[in-house]
Design a protein around this motif. Sequence first.
Motif, short mmCIF file in Angstrom:
data_model
loop_
_atom_site.label_atom_id
_atom_site.label_comp_id
_atom_site.label_asym_id
_atom_site.label_seq_id
_atom_site.Cartn_x
_atom_site.Cartn_y
_atom_site.Cartn_z
N MET A 29 41.22 48.35 17.42
CA MET A 29 41.78 47.07 17.81
C MET A 29 42.33 47.24 19.21
O MET A 29 42.86 48.30 19.55
CB MET A 29 42.88 46.62 16.85
N LEU A 30 42.19 46.21 20.03
CA LEU A 30 42.66 46.31 21.41
C LEU A 30 43.27 45.00 21.88
O LEU A 30 42.96 43.92 21.36
CB LEU A 30 41.51 46.72 22.34
N GLY A 31 44.16 45.09 22.84
CA GLY A 31 44.79 43.90 23.38
C GLY A 31 45.66 44.24 24.56
O GLY A 31 46.06 45.39 24.75
N GLY A 32 45.91 43.23 25.39
CA GLY A 32 46.75 43.46 26.56
C GLY A 32 46.76 42.27 27.49
O GLY A 32 46.54 41.12 27.07
N PHE A 33 47.00 42.55 28.75
CA PHE A 33 47.15 41.51 29.76
C PHE A 33 46.07 41.67 30.83
O PHE A 33 45.39 42.69 30.91
CB PHE A 33 48.54 41.59 30.40
N SER A 34 45.92 40.64 31.65
CA SER A 34 44.94 40.69 32.72
C SER A 34 45.48 40.04 33.98
O SER A 34 46.22 39.04 33.92
CB SER A 34 43.63 40.00 32.29
N LYS A 35 45.10 40.62 35.10
CA LYS A 35 45.38 40.02 36.40
C LYS A 35 44.07 39.36 36.85
O LYS A 35 43.08 40.05 37.08
CB LYS A 35 45.82 41.08 37.41
N ASN A 36 44.08 38.05 36.93
CA ASN A 36 42.86 37.31 37.23
C ASN A 36 42.80 36.94 38.71
O ASN A 36 43.79 36.52 39.31
CB ASN A 36 42.80 36.04 36.38
N MET A 37 41.61 37.10 39.25
CA MET A 37 41.34 36.72 40.63
C MET A 37 40.03 35.94 40.63
O MET A 37 39.29 35.97 39.67
CB MET A 37 41.22 37.96 41.51
N ILE A 38 39.74 35.26 41.71
CA ILE A 38 38.47 34.56 41.81
C ILE A 38 37.90 34.77 43.21
O ILE A 38 38.63 35.03 44.17
CB ILE A 38 38.59 33.04 41.53
N LYS A 39 36.58 34.69 43.29
CA LYS A 39 35.89 34.67 44.57
C LYS A 39 35.34 33.27 44.76
O LYS A 39 34.59 32.77 43.94
CB LYS A 39 34.75 35.70 44.60
N GLN A 40 35.72 32.62 45.86
CA GLN A 40 35.28 31.24 46.09
C GLN A 40 35.06 31.01 47.58
O GLN A 40 35.59 31.72 48.42
CB GLN A 40 36.31 30.26 45.53
N GLN A 41 34.24 30.00 47.88
CA GLN A 41 33.88 29.71 49.27
C GLN A 41 34.20 28.28 49.69
O GLN A 41 34.38 28.02 50.87
CB GLN A 41 32.38 29.96 49.48
N ASN A 42 34.29 27.35 48.73
CA ASN A 42 34.37 25.94 49.09
C ASN A 42 35.66 25.25 48.70
O ASN A 42 35.91 24.13 49.13
CB ASN A 42 33.19 25.19 48.45
N LEU A 43 36.49 25.87 47.86
CA LEU A 43 37.72 25.22 47.44
C LEU A 43 38.71 25.18 48.60
O LEU A 43 38.88 26.17 49.32
CB LEU A 43 38.35 25.96 46.25
N VAL A 44 39.35 24.05 48.78
CA VAL A 44 40.32 23.91 49.87
C VAL A 44 41.72 24.26 49.37
O VAL A 44 41.98 24.32 48.18
CB VAL A 44 40.30 22.47 50.43
N GLY A 45 42.62 24.50 50.33
CA GLY A 45 43.99 24.82 49.98
C GLY A 45 44.15 26.28 49.61
O GLY A 45 43.29 27.13 49.85
#
Length: 206
Positions: A29-45
């Motif tokens: 059994m496994l479980g935990g946390f994650s640090k999420n990132m994204i790669k994007q080119q068109n989203l503003v802000g």
Amino acid sequence: MISSCTQKIFLGFFLFIVIPQNALSQFYMLGGFSKNMIKQQNLVGSVKGTPGIHLGAAMNFKPLRKSSKFSLEKQSALITRGYTQTIGSFKHEASLAYITSTLLAKYSFRFLSIQNGFSYEVLADASGPQFEAKYSEFDISWISGINLFENRRAGIYFHYFLGLKPVYNYYMFDKLGNFIEEIHDVKNRSLLFGIKVRITEIYDEK
């Protein structure tokens, strides 16, 4: 969304529970946390990934009896991801939940193992922009990671998920409302860390 993906989810779990014959199988059994990132080119802000969690099960087996260091590991888990987009005073949050079916090749040392493989991920739930946007029903990731203290009953792991396909699809219009093009953007990036606990093991001598 879940109903349209039922067959894919069933297939993922079916592939997970198939137990190879003539092999030592260990269940976790496994479980935990994650640090999420994204790669994007068109989203503003300003766009930043949001923290997530994951929970699942794993089965490790050795297909080659003569090789004590090489093994394969199947995993199935629920993983949450997301990001926050800030444009001036406007803040938008997108939340995604995936059910994953993962196959990893593993090479073990004394108390450490190195893993590499692929994950097929079905989108189970999504909340996001309402302006003509749609999230892809599945994602495919390349995974690299390490496990520590795997020779004990409980160990820790670090996995990096590299999303290989865009998951966010939306349309661009001009000021008059005329369609310009369809955009495919945003690739998932996640660093998972958690605890894996060995539940039992089975050895088939046939």
